[in-house]
Design a protein around this motif. Structure first.
Motif, mmCIF file in Angstrom:
data_model
loop_
_atom_site.group_PDB
_atom_site.id
_atom_site.type_symbol
_atom_site.label_atom_id
_atom_site.label_comp_id
_atom_site.label_asym_id
_atom_site.label_seq_id
_atom_site.Cartn_x
_atom_site.Cartn_y
_atom_site.Cartn_z
ATOM 1 N N ARG A 1 2.737 1.759 2.870
ATOM 2 C CA ARG A 1 2.580 2.805 2.099
ATOM 3 C C ARG A 1 3.233 2.488 0.478
ATOM 4 O O ARG A 1 2.513 2.924 -0.485
ATOM 5 N N GLN B 1 9.592 6.355 9.927
ATOM 6 C CA GLN B 1 8.380 5.230 10.452
ATOM 7 C C GLN B 1 8.939 3.900 10.377
ATOM 8 O O GLN B 1 10.128 3.330 9.760
ATOM 9 N N ALA C 1 9.869 -3.124 2.045
ATOM 10 C CA ALA C 1 10.942 -2.541 2.579
ATOM 11 C C ALA C 1 11.757 -3.175 3.499
ATOM 12 O O ALA C 1 11.130 -4.099 4.248
ATOM 13 N N LEU D 1 14.383 6.809 7.275
ATOM 14 C CA LEU D 1 12.938 6.572 7.588
ATOM 15 C C LEU D 1 12.634 7.051 8.887
ATOM 16 O O LEU D 1 13.115 7.051 9.806
ATOM 17 N N GLN E 1 5.264 0.107 8.581
ATOM 18 C CA GLN E 1 4.402 1.169 8.000
ATOM 19 C C GLN E 1 4.865 1.641 6.481
ATOM 20 O O GLN E 1 4.073 1.926 5.841
ATOM 21 N N THR E 2 6.249 1.499 6.508
ATOM 22 C CA THR E 2 6.794 1.895 4.988
ATOM 23 C C THR E 2 6.380 0.924 3.897
ATOM 24 O O THR E 2 6.101 1.154 2.839
#
Length: 580
Positions: free
Chosen positions: A12, A4, A35, A2, A8-9
């Motif tokens: 998204r 990020q 995640a 990753l 944040q993942t």
């Protein structure tokens, strides 16, 4: 990899889930993604438990080192004259240190070799005990890194054992005239004081380990007594997967499951059968986003709710009570949109009103019809560590999935019906894959496998630690009696009663136990947070558990002191003074 953060993942991925829902609502309605680190997904909370157990191993090794150091300390007192003679004859201090350390290292390495031999025998037993509780146990064994660690631990233990007597010899000096003439009264008193300190350390560590073991044992008992919401006794459990070719859509899947259930229920001795997407206590059940028709919310504000697909006999098979309404049967049509909720969902979202008839789990923007609540059932736990969560149950015709679990309640031992159930499924459709046959009680028992492993291993460590500490108490008191034999003889000759001598020795043991208990309790309170996440419905500072272990330590100390105390009270003053 990753570029990020996980948060944040996750954001998204939620956006991707919303686009998938809009593109294909039939398959993706309410689905979302999270995640998580791959390591956390692979080992879960086992990592923290293994770190605690490794710490317990280190403490047990420390107790063993302290015990051996205590014995070496006594031996160094006996050998003080020999070492003083070596110095007088020209032996350098470095050579003397090397000589003492080499003996200690030989002792440590020898113990390490014996330990590895015992480990080669015991590792299989430990792995069998850890089955189902620790992932990837098939990779565990006596490999190169293990031998390196054992070698380094043996060397470190040898150095640790040799340091204390060396420090004592350095402090008193080997050229002292008292040492050369064999007068070691002061040294004996100093040795007794040092051994008392070591015994206090042993008892303190043993108490900390014993409290940890007792807490894990009590936690396990609490966990076993938890009401899962189902009666798993007499229920066989089988996993199956329907092939895509024969079951292209949800109505075909629903008809197939109904046919399988009907065949199994015709087996003599099977009283009820059902299929479900997620079995009880799976700890990884499905979830969906809850929508309530009379409470409009945006997509991002919908709360998560447990989601399970079950056939009509699911609740009867597991003896889950129906609290209100009527559950759906196996003849639900695709055009019908019905749903069952559990008591936790009813209490959270409709605490003051009757939820029967409410419409939920719909999304008109993407063409998902509203489902009508037709029944409220008792709570079924999905996790032992969490209270029952809000959950909904839908018939297989309303969603598409081809992997299910099958449950069959029997009037005998479930294992006796596994073969017949498998044959019934194969007779219905030989293309259906069948796997993971076991009684449901075994599956639910797997939930407590890790806590049981932790409790058993910690109990073994605590037992060994308490045994070593008890031996240490016996050793220091026995040595004290020998070192003060003349003093005890004089006291008895001057009129001191043997009962008083006995009480004095037992009082010494009581002081050792008292100091150790105080230090041990402080250690438990300071280190309690390390074990907190391994406990269930028990606090690390549980006063009843701590009091029980303190009593056990005090009793063990009393038993260890009894023989030296009786020996002290039986000293013959004439013999003691003649020996001097």
């Amino acid at each position: 990899a990753l570029d990020q953060s996980l948060d944040q993942t996750t954001v998204r991925l939620r956006e991707v889930a919303q686009r998938l829902e809009q593109d294909n609502p039939e398959l993706n309605a309410g689905n979302y993604f999270d995640a998580v680190p791959l390591l956390d997904d692979a080992v879960g909370n086992v990592s923290a438990a293994l770190k605690v157990l490794f710490g317990a191993v280190a403490l047990l090794l420390l107790i063993a080192c302290v015990n051996i150091a205590s014995l070496v300390l006594v031996r160094s007192t006996v050998r003080a004259k020999e070492l003083a003679v070596r110095v007088a004859l020209g032996a350098s201090r470095a050579r003397l240190v090397a000589h003492v350390l080499s003996e200690a290292l030989l002792l440590g390495v020898g113990g390490g070799v014996i330990g590895l031999l015992l480990a080669s025998v015991g590792v299989d037993a430990v792995l069998r005990l850890a089955a189902g509780s620790i992932p990837r146990t098939e990779t565990v064994g006596l490999h190169g890194p293990v031998f390196v660690f054992a070698f380094l631990a043996a060397l470190a233990s040898g150095v640790l054992v040799g340091l204390l007597p060396l420090a004592r010899l350095e402090r008193h000096g080997l050229q002292d005239s008292n040492v050369l003439t064999g007068h070691r009264v002061g040294a004996s008193r100093d040795t007794v004081r040092n051994r008392r300190t070591l015994v206090i350390a042993q008892l303190t560590i043993a108490l900390i380990l014993a409290v940890g073991a007792a807490l894990l044992g009590r936690s396990l008992r609490q966990m076993i007594s938890v009401d899962t919401g189902v009666n798993a006794v007499g229920v066989a459990s089988i996993a199956l997967r329907l092939p895509r070719a024969g079951y292209p859509d949800s109505p075909a899947v629903a008809r197939g499951l109904a046919g399988i259930v009907a065949r199994i229920e015709r087996i003599p001795g099977v009283t009820r059968a059902a299929a479900m997407l997620t079995p009880p206590m799976s700890d990884n059940g499905w979830a969906n986003n809850l929508t309530i028709r009379d409470r409009p919310t945006s997509l991002t504000e919908r709360p998560a709710i447990g989601y399970n697909m079950v056939t009509g006999g699911y609740f009867e098979t597991l003896e889950v009570p129906v609290l209100a309404g009527n559950v759906f049967g196996d003849a639900v049509r695709e055009s019908e949109s019905v749903i069952v909720i559990n008591q936790a969902a009813a209490n959270r979202y409709w605490p003051d009103v009757d939820p029967i008839g409410k419409q939920i789990m719909g999304n008109v923007d993407v063409g998902v019809p509203w489902a009508t609540v037709v029944a409220v059932v008792g709570d079924i736990r999905q996790s032992i560590n969490e209270p029952p969560r809000p959950e909904v149950f839908v018939p297989p015709v309303q969603d598409l999935n081809r992997s299910y679990g099958l449950l069959a309640r029997t009037d005998g031992e479930p294992g006796m019906f596994q073969r017949q159930i498998t044959e019934a499924i194969n007779a219905f459709d030989p293309d259906i894959a069948v796997d993971s046959e076991s009684p449901l009680t075994d599956r639910l028992g797997g939930v407590t496998a890790a806590p049981r492993f932790n409790a058993v291993v910690m109990s073994v460590f605590a037992g060994l630690a308490l045994l070593l500490a008890t031996v240490g108490v016996y050793g220091v008191l026995a040595y004290t009696v020998v070192a003060k034999r003349k003093e005890i003889g004089i006291r008895i000759a001057l009129g001191s009663s043997r009962g008083r001598v006995l009480a004095k020795t037992m009082g010494e043991a009581a002081r050792l136990a008292g100091i150790s208990i105080v230090l041990g309790v402080l250690g438990v309170l300071a280190l309690g947070s390390l074990i907190e996440n391994m406990l269930f419905d028990v606090t690390a500072a549980d006063p009843a558990t701590i009091a029980l272990v303190c009593g056990a330590v005090a009793f063990a100390t009393f038993v260890a002191a009894l023989l030296p105390a009786r020996k002290a009270s039986g000293v013959d003053p004439v013999t003691a003074l003649r020996g001097e």
